[in-house]
Design a protein around this motif. Structure first.
Motif, PDB file in Angstrom:
ATOM      1  N   SER A  97       3.222   8.758  -6.638  1.00  0.00           N
ATOM      2  CA  SER A  97       2.040   7.893  -6.792  1.00  0.00           C
ATOM      3  C   SER A  97       0.788   8.734  -6.315  1.00  0.00           C
ATOM      4  O   SER A  97       1.037   9.001  -4.904  1.00  0.00           O
ATOM      5  N   GLN A  98       0.076   9.187  -7.194  1.00  0.00           N
ATOM      6  CA  GLN A  98      -1.009  10.155  -6.484  1.00  0.00           C
ATOM      7  C   GLN A  98      -1.953   9.297  -5.642  1.00  0.00           C
ATOM      8  O   GLN A  98      -2.513   9.761  -4.671  1.00  0.00           O
ATOM      9  N   ARG A  99      -2.313   8.249  -6.071  1.00  0.00           N
ATOM     10  CA  ARG A  99      -3.117   7.189  -5.308  1.00  0.00           C
ATOM     11  C   ARG A  99      -2.596   6.855  -3.869  1.00  0.00           C
ATOM     12  O   ARG A  99      -3.287   6.996  -3.003  1.00  0.00           O
ATOM     13  N   HIS A 100      -1.375   6.616  -3.904  1.00  0.00           N
ATOM     14  CA  HIS A 100      -0.679   6.163  -2.417  1.00  0.00           C
ATOM     15  C   HIS A 100      -0.208   7.469  -1.794  1.00  0.00           C
ATOM     16  O   HIS A 100       0.371   7.577  -0.754  1.00  0.00           O
ATOM     17  N   ARG A 101      -0.143   8.578  -2.454  1.00  0.00           N
ATOM     18  CA  ARG A 101       0.529  10.023  -1.976  1.00  0.00           C
ATOM     19  C   ARG A 101       1.536   9.573  -1.402  1.00  0.00           C
ATOM     20  O   ARG A 101       2.082  10.100  -0.209  1.00  0.00           O
TER      21      ARG A 101
END
Length: 189
Positions: A97-101
């Motif tokens: 998840s790039q958003r939540h790293r």
């Protein structure tokens, strides 16, 4: 296949006699042999690891792994003995998840090379790659509760046990509870 693009040139993580690198088409026969060796043990927890695994399955898996590197969504490494070039197993990050790293970390080692520290060494290096190169802030390791070896590996690299998550994994054609471990950058230091 080289991992290229925003991650840089070819990725190869070597320490001692263990090299981690993206899967190559030429690895297919060694992957097939490793899976066949592991089917009766590792296959208990990984449904894809089975005695009827074929050369076509191996080639398809490698192509899927290469696509994951290109899309930067999944990062599968072959675990290779530096001296012989033999495939010892695999490890990687998926469900990024790039958003939540964050991402999930998985690993497996063929039975003839278990109890040598291969899994913990590989898992630690893949996690470090995730934190340092991908900018992750959290990595999860999700394991069937009775997989004592994988749970021991998670603990050995500093992952913290969080819970038994109800119906967290689909395995054996049914929903299964799973032990969830988390790893933060500070846990590796």
């Amino acid at each position: 296949m080289h991992a290229t693009g925003p991650l840089g040139n070819a990725i190869e993580l070597t320490e001692g006699n263990l090299t981690l690198r993206p899967w190559r088409e030429t690895d297919a026969p060694m992957l097939l042999a490793a899976v066949h060796e592991a089917a009766t043990g590792v296959g208990r927890w990984l449904p894809w690891c089975r005695a009827d695994y074929t050369a076509e399955d191996a080639a398809s898996w490698i192509a899927q792994c290469q696509a994951g590197w290109r899309s930067e969504e999944a990062f599968a490494f072959a675990l290779v003995a530096a001296d012989s070039g033999d495939v010892l197993g695999g490890a990687g990050l998926s469900q990024r998840s790039q958003r939540h790293r964050c991402a999930n970390l998985g690993y497996w080692v063929r039975p003839s090379r278990q109890r040598e520290g291969v899994a913990s060494s590989a898992a630690r290096r893949v996690a470090r790659f995730g934190f340092d190169r991908l900018g992750l802030i959290r990595i999860e390791i999700v394991i069937l509760p009775d997989n004592a070896a994988s749970r021991a590996t998670a603990a050995a690299i500093g992952a913290q046990y969080e819970s038994i998550a109800r119906q967290r994994l689909w395995s054996g054609e049914q929903a299964q509870d799973a032990a969830v471990y988390s790893l933060l950058p500070a846990d590796l230091e």
